[in-house]
Write a protein that holds these residues in place. Sequence first.
Motif, mmCIF file in Angstrom:
data_model
loop_
_atom_site.group_PDB
_atom_site.id
_atom_site.type_symbol
_atom_site.label_atom_id
_atom_site.label_comp_id
_atom_site.label_asym_id
_atom_site.label_seq_id
_atom_site.Cartn_x
_atom_site.Cartn_y
_atom_site.Cartn_z
ATOM 1 N N VAL A 152 0.838 -1.194 0.000
ATOM 2 C CA VAL A 152 0.000 0.000 0.000
ATOM 3 C C VAL A 152 0.872 1.243 0.000
ATOM 4 O O VAL A 152 0.660 2.171 -0.790
ATOM 5 N N PHE A 153 1.880 1.271 0.879
ATOM 6 C CA PHE A 153 2.750 2.443 0.951
ATOM 7 C C PHE A 153 3.407 2.716 -0.400
ATOM 8 O O PHE A 153 3.374 3.838 -0.908
ATOM 9 N N VAL A 154 4.022 1.708 -0.978
ATOM 10 C CA VAL A 154 4.746 1.891 -2.238
ATOM 11 C C VAL A 154 3.794 2.324 -3.354
ATOM 12 O O VAL A 154 4.110 3.229 -4.135
ATOM 13 N N ALA A 155 2.627 1.706 -3.427
ATOM 14 C CA ALA A 155 1.676 2.069 -4.481
ATOM 15 C C ALA A 155 1.241 3.534 -4.364
ATOM 16 O O ALA A 155 1.200 4.262 -5.363
ATOM 17 N N VAL A 156 0.929 3.980 -3.163
ATOM 18 C CA VAL A 156 0.499 5.366 -2.968
ATOM 19 C C VAL A 156 1.675 6.321 -3.201
ATOM 20 O O VAL A 156 1.525 7.343 -3.890
ATOM 21 N N ALA A 157 2.844 6.011 -2.660
ATOM 22 C CA ALA A 157 4.014 6.877 -2.837
ATOM 23 C C ALA A 157 4.340 7.033 -4.322
ATOM 24 O O ALA A 157 4.607 8.146 -4.793
#
Length: 180
Positions: free
Chosen positions: A83-88
């Motif tokens: 989730v973090f990587v996708a949003v970032a």
Amino acid sequence: MAALGEGDAGTMLQLGETLLKNFIYERLACNNATVTRSQLGGTELCDPKLREVGQCLKKYGDELDQDVKLQSLINQLKPTKEVFVAVAREIFADGIFNWGRVVTLFYFACELVKQALRIPDLIQTIISWTVDFMVGPVINWIKEQGGWDAICSQIPVPSWKTAGVFLAGVLTTAIFMRNM
């Protein structure tokens, strides 16, 4: 302390990590969350220039707090690396860098930390994801702007346009995660 724009990319990254930890601590403290600076691996900002940059970051984060729809969407996401990587990635997907997007990255990391308060080991992990993500283009852009202290003179009055960019990233991620 030297100007916050002096030094190499490693120095910029170290300052960024310090500012990120302070940003998270200050935001959580305002929300009555029980987290210590040591849990975040940070210390109080003693340098006046760092404190000023911290205040600039806080003001922008306060603007993002006002978006109720954004808060609702964030609360639907789980604090995972995917989730973090996708949003970032989505925040910077068009290759455009600005202070609003940098603050948005910090804000999103803080929101994930807030969700992870019951899992102390995850707090440092989220901070590491954020710092790792900043390596390269984000830190290089910050250095090109003159360093971290440039945020106080270059950031425009907070606008919902930047929140909209962030919101688009969160929406994309939420839809992606639901379809998995």
